[in-house]
Design an enzyme around this catalytic site. Structure first.
Site: not given
Length: 1159
Positions: A211, A246, A286, A300, A302, A308, A353, A549-550, A552-553, A622, A656, A717, A747, A749, A881
């Protein structure tokens, strides 16, 4: 039967319910209230379903049939009804509810059918006959085919005559099944085939009619009740205009903002039609209503109860299901007290729903186990459900409805607000739902202010976008279960070491006290230049704490987690406020957080900044590589710095790895423009007292370039700890004399053990800032001890020894939690041979781990010797690095291949060098001081020219962040990617993808204690999970079962006193089981996966076949819905992994395609 001539009503003693799920439960409850025994039926797929156990009796039907076919088996259902001596059958909705054949079979067996007479079902269940009945009754209809159409050709002919769009509808059923809107003539055949096939599966009848499709109409339906005497009443109308595919999503009663004259006309036509066909029992008429014309069209009838029906019950107080049963018993409407004049509509009822569908994946159904379910309840809320409970199995074979939520109040606005509140209370974990979509819908301005039509959702596609469900607790439980069953979810060396059962607590302080002002106040109020001047004006030496940071790295493989950092942060803010800065980001921390700790480094920074508002944060940048290991477009570096400053970073130590100034200039400019402090660092190597390459003049010249470029602070460094006290005095004195207007930051070590002496020498020579780490996290390859420096330095360092001691006590205990990553497991001390091999501190421990993993544990001394040789081969590099990795890779390559320094030179042209070495000579990390060693460079590159002879990043085009965002949101959901996520993905694409997928599955694991993260809690141990401000969850692990036949273990937890059960696959126990491989479309677009669990209906392609993008590959059925799986690309079919009839799970690999090669 004429009105008033009803025979005496009978009393049903037993009723069989020929349905499943929510409607079966609804009918059982009505029967129980009426003291009528209930009989249930169930398919083999529903043996674990609740509706089976709620009936007084229940029986298996359709053994050996497909799950849907079992409920369509008339003979089996009638047989059960006879054997149980049921007086009547209630069909519910769907399945056989609109089958005249079923109604007739019930009557033939002497069993009452709770619904219309068979001939009425036949008439109205067939949409073509129903349409004819409406015309006869004088009810307006939409132009359509005069009868059922035989094939797609007939549908195409209708379209040519009447035009497009049209709607194809199943003649034998409703509920949106077997329905397709067609807007193009070329799509008719495919739509007809799919709709007809879907109708056959849902109703056992594939007849179709067509239709004209009325655009932008409202879907209004009328609930009617009719008795056997011919009396018909209505229970007012419902508005069901909010639909997709639908199928109704939300229903209202009465219709919102419907003109009264239109309402009366629609109600009148519904009753008129029902009377004209002699309707009995409950039904729905409907209509389509065109707001612009005020006209309505019959669609239609039902002939059954609707999903519902609840909203009509709420506004009228009439129990429709009970009334159905009473009418079937023979009662008249009047005898039940149902007279039209006495029925009124009270207030507004709204039904949503809740389905197990994913709106962002085109509402594809989901299935699986409900791990957790908490509904929204409270005053004015009704919940109709069947499988809505923790542990329930959501089947892939039936409708995706999980539950219906009904809100009833005095008006539309209040019902909308109440529904929103109820849906927000829902917690559903284990399957996808449409709840977020429903909340979007209920908050949409158009929905809240005007009467919407059936095109509402099409006009508002943004409603489909939803924020991913947090499900925070369940995700963490899933992670804990996975860890308990399968071990750590991150690589853990030294697994034999068990983490001690300790819980480090920070020293007691007044957490409500406002942290005292620190150096950050000067920076924020006066800016970087004034900040640098304030450092110069400060009478004492200042300290930077590298513990977060450094340190524990270097000592713990960068594995310290946010959980342990944030615990001590408030103490640092209040008792260590004299620190110049705290280093907490950069270097490997960014990568490791994402890759191994499954944490967001940005979130870590944000949390620490909230807790430490007064101390400047410092990070390592870096240069042109930001926090990555490769070259990036310049705009990546600039955007990173902007995001870092925005998130709480203050000071950027820019370096760097080769001291290649052009690389550093990019980072310096990016930091300056972002508003950060530019600390330009010169990497130190060798010994300036003896080196002929890295002399004092070299460092001074490099510093001058950096000062001219706008450095706020200069830094040395010394990443390997090579700076000896006397060299330090010479270097610091010279730098301070030449650049008195720049603070100098040192810095180093402590690898050789001389770090404290070096820092004291620097302080005596005029250095302004020293890097230290707390005593328990110092020494070996980390920074020198904070306590030692504070105790020995002559100039006031801004922190007190007693505060350092308290700080140290926490870290001394916390370090024990990282026993699996302890450098002391393989290193007992530092080593002064670093002066010979020059291995950087952070790399020293990593290189040791790598040597062990490569089977070179007993040759580490040789590795260190080869490191020194490799360094000389490469031209005596600055080593940090990533240049240090180049040297380390070459060193291990030499050890493994038993190569001497001379061997490398002699055989260079024939050796397959590590990639990092080749990239170095290609100029990928920059240009080294003094240039490349020519002979080795020519051999490694086989005589070709290097890729780069200047800054690599200068040749990279700008990065497209918005394109990346689109790609990520396609993978992980609309709106799921923050600006910080975007930055992480730009730097580490693959790592971020893995992190995001992990986060989606397991949530924010930084909330777990460190022992729980690495090895899981002990049985009966209670965890306190602090999820957010004011949100604390208590979790206890109770038990873990043995694996079942599918390798699944059940993990039992108690969460806030409530039991939760998770099913976790034991990978070891299930290693021999066969599972279909999952598609990975993110990595390979040609891998096509099942969009939902279900059954393969047909396969339309074969290997080698050429397919166009969008071409159907196969058809899949699940939850009574059919779906065509289309090709995502143009190309050729490589493999087909399934056959028709195969059962598949969601994302199972179906087809592999090869993309069409571009010309």
């Amino acid at each position: 039967m004429a009105s008033g001539t009803l025979p005496p009503a009978r009393k049903f003693e037993k009723v069989l319910v020929a349905n499943r799920g929510e409607i079966a439960m609804r009918i059982y409850r009505a029967l129980s209230e009426m003291e009528i025994k209930s009989v249930g039926v169930y398919s083999e797929a529903d043996t674990m379903h609740m509706h089976r156990t709620m009936a007084d009796e229940s029986y298996l039907i359709g053994k050996g049939l497909q799950p849907v076919q079992a409920y369509l088996s008339i003979s089996h259902i009638i047989q059960v009804a006879k054997e149980t001596k049921a007086d009547a059958v209630h069909p519910g909705y769907g399945f056989l509810s609109e089958s005249a054949e079923f109604a007739q079979a019930c009557h033939a067996a002497g069993i009452a059918f709770i619904g219309p007479r068979p001939e009425t079902v036949r008439l109205l269940g067939d949409k073509v006959l129903a349409r004819e009945a409406a015309v006869s009754a004088g009810v307006p209809v939409v132009p359509g085919s005069p009868g059922a159409i035989a094939d797609a050709a007939a549908a195409e002919e209708f379209c040519r005559v009447h035009g497009l769009p049209v709607i194809l509808k199943a003649a034998a059923g409703g509920g949106g099944r077997g329905m397709r809107v067609v807007r193009r003539l070329e799509d008719v055949a495919e739509a007809f085939e799919r709709a007809s096939s879907e109708a056959t599966a849902a109703f056992g009848n594939g007849s179709m009619f067509v239709e004209r499709f009325v655009e932008s109409a409202r879907h209004i339906e009328v609930q009617i009740l009719a008795d056997k005497a011919g009396s018909v009443i209505h229970l007012f109308e419902r508005d069901c205009s909010v639909q997709r595919r639908h199928q109704k999503v939300l229903e209202l009663a009465p219709a919102h903002k419907l003109r009264q004259e239109a309402r009366e006309a629609i109600l009148s036509d519904a009753v008129k039609l029902a009377k004209s066909v002699g309707y009995e029992n409950a039904g729905t008429v409907e209509f389509l209503f065109e707001e612009s014309t005020g006209r309505h069209y019959f669609m239609e009838v039902n002939p059954r109860v609707q999903v519902e029906h609840t909203v009509s019950e709420e506004i009228t107080g009439v129990d429709i299901v009970r009334t159905q049963i009473r009418i079937a018993e023979g009662h008249s409407l009047s005898s039940l007290g149902l007279n039209q004049s006495e029925i009124a509509a009270s207030g507004c009822a709204m039904q949503c729903r809740v389905t197990t569908e994913d709106p962002e994946r085109d509402f594809q159904p989901d299935s699986g186990r409900l791990e957790y379910f908490r509904p929204g309840l409270g005053p004015g809320i009704r919940l109709d459900s069947a499988s809505a409970f923790a542990g329930a199995i959501i089947s892939p074979y039936y409708d995706s409805l999980l539950c219906k939520v009904v809100a009833h109040t005095g008006n539309f606005a209040e019902s909308t607000a109440k529904m929103r509140r109820a849906l927000r209370e829902f917690r559903v974990i284990g399957v996808s739902t449409n709840i977020a979509f429903l909340l979007n819908l209920l908050s949409c301005e158009e929905f809240c202010t005007v009467a919407v039509d059936t095109g509402f959702l099409d006009r508002n596609p943004q409603l489909m976008r939803q924020r991913p469900s947090r499900g925070r607790v369940q995700k963490l439980l899933r992670f804990i279960a996975e860890t308990l069953v399968n071990g750590p979810q991150t690589p853990v060396p030294n697994r034999d070491f068990r983490i001690p059962e300790i819980c480090p607590e920070p020293p007691a302080i007044d957490y409500f006290a406002v942290p005292p002002d620190g150096w950050r106040k000067i920076l924020k109020q006066k800016g970087p230049e004034a900040f640098a001047k304030a450092i110069l004006d400060h009478p004492g030496v200042l300290l930077t704490d590298t513990t977060m940071r450094d340190a524990h790295q270097s000592l713990l493989a960068t594995r310290v987690r946010t959980y342990d950092l944030v615990k001590i942060a408030p103490f640092a803010a209040r008792r260590l406020s004299g620190l110049l800065s705290m280093e907490c980001l950069g270097g490997a921390t960014f990568d490791v957080s994402l890759r191994f700790l499954h944490e967001c480094p940005w979130q870590r920074l944000r949390q620490l900044r909230d807790l430490v508002p007064n101390i400047p944060f410092q990070m390592l940048l870096r240069g042109a590589n930001a926090v990555g290991y490769t070259n990036y477009a310049d705009n990546v570096v600039y955007r990173f710095c902007e995001e870092a400053v925005k998130t709480g970073m203050d000071i950027f130590r820019i370096f760097d790895c080769l001291n290649y100034v052009p690389n550093m200039l990019v980072g310096m400019d990016a930091v300056r423009k972002a508003g950060g402090v530019v600390e330009a660092a010169i990497c130190y190597t060798g010994d300036l007292l003896t080196s002929k390459k890295y002399t004092l003049e070299y460092y001074l010249d490099t510093a001058e370039q950096l000062v001219r470029a706008g450095a706020h602070i200069l830094a040395i460094k010394d990443m390997a700890g090579l700076l000896k006290p006397e060299s330090a005095r010479r270097l610091v004195t010279a730098l301070k004399q030449k650049f008195p207007d720049r603070p100098l930051h040192i810095h180093t070590h402590d690898t050789a053990g001389a770090g404290v002496a070096t820092l004291l020498a620097c302080s005596e020579s005029g250095a302004d800032i020293l890097d230290v780490s707390v005593d328990a996290m110092s020494g070996i390859t980390a920074q020198p001890s904070m306590g030692a420096v504070v105790g020995c330095v002559g100039r006031s360092p801004g922190v007190q020894p007693a505060d350092v001691a308290d700080y140290n006590a926490y870290w001394e205990m916390t370090r024990r939690l990282y026993v699996n990553f302890e450098c002391t497991n393989t290193m007992r001390s530092g080593n002064a041979d670093v002066y010979e091999n020059e291995i950087p501190g952070g790399q020293y421990t990593n290189l040791h781990f790598q040597s062990i993993s490569l089977g070179l544990a007993d040759q580490f001394a040789l590795v260190k010797k080869k490191f020194a040789e490799a360094n000389q081969l490469l031209g005596d590099l600055i080593k940090v690095t990533p240049s240090s990795k180049v040297v380390g890779d070459l060193a291990q390559f030499m050890v493994q291949n038993k190569l001497s320094k001379q061997d490398v030179l002699n055989r260079a042209s024939e050796l397959s060098f590590p990639c990092s070495v080749v990239q170095f000579f290609d100029g990928c990390i920059g240009q080294p001081h003094g240039g490349f060693p020519a002979e080795l460079a020519a051999a490694v590159l086989h005589g070709r020219k290097p890729k780069y002879t200047s800054r690599p990043g200068a040749e990279i085009p700008p990065f497209d962040f918005e394109k990346l965002r689109r790609e990520l949101e396609k993978k992980f959901g609309q709106g799921s990617i923050s600006d910080c996520d975007l930055m992480s993905a730009a730097l580490y694409p693959k790592v971020f993808d893995e992190f995001a997928e992990f986060r989606r599955q397991f949530g924010d694991v930084s909330k777990l204690s460190t022992r729980s993260f690495f090895q899981g809690p002990k049985i009966a141990e209670e965890l306190e999970l602090y999820l957010d401000k004011g949100i604390t969850v208590y979790v206890k692990s109770l038990a873990i079962t043995e694996p079942d036949k599918m390798g699944q273990r059940r993990c039992f937890f108690e969460v806030n006193g409530q039991l939760r059960v998770l099913h976790t696959r034991d990978r070891e126990a299930s290693k021999d089981l066969v599972f279909r491989r999952k598609a990975q479309p993110k990595e390979n677009l040609g891998e096509v996966g099942a969009p939902m669990p279900g059954e393969i209906l047909s396969v339309r392609v074969t290997p080698g076949q050429v397919v166009a993008k969008g071409q159907p590959l196969l058809a899949l059925s699940a939850m009574k819905m059919e779906l065509t799986v289309a090709s995502p690309l143009a190309g050729k079919v490589h493999s087909v992994w399934v056959n028709a009839g195969d059962k598949v799970e969601g994302n199972d690999l179906l087809v592999t395609l090869e993309a069409e090669k571009s010309e």
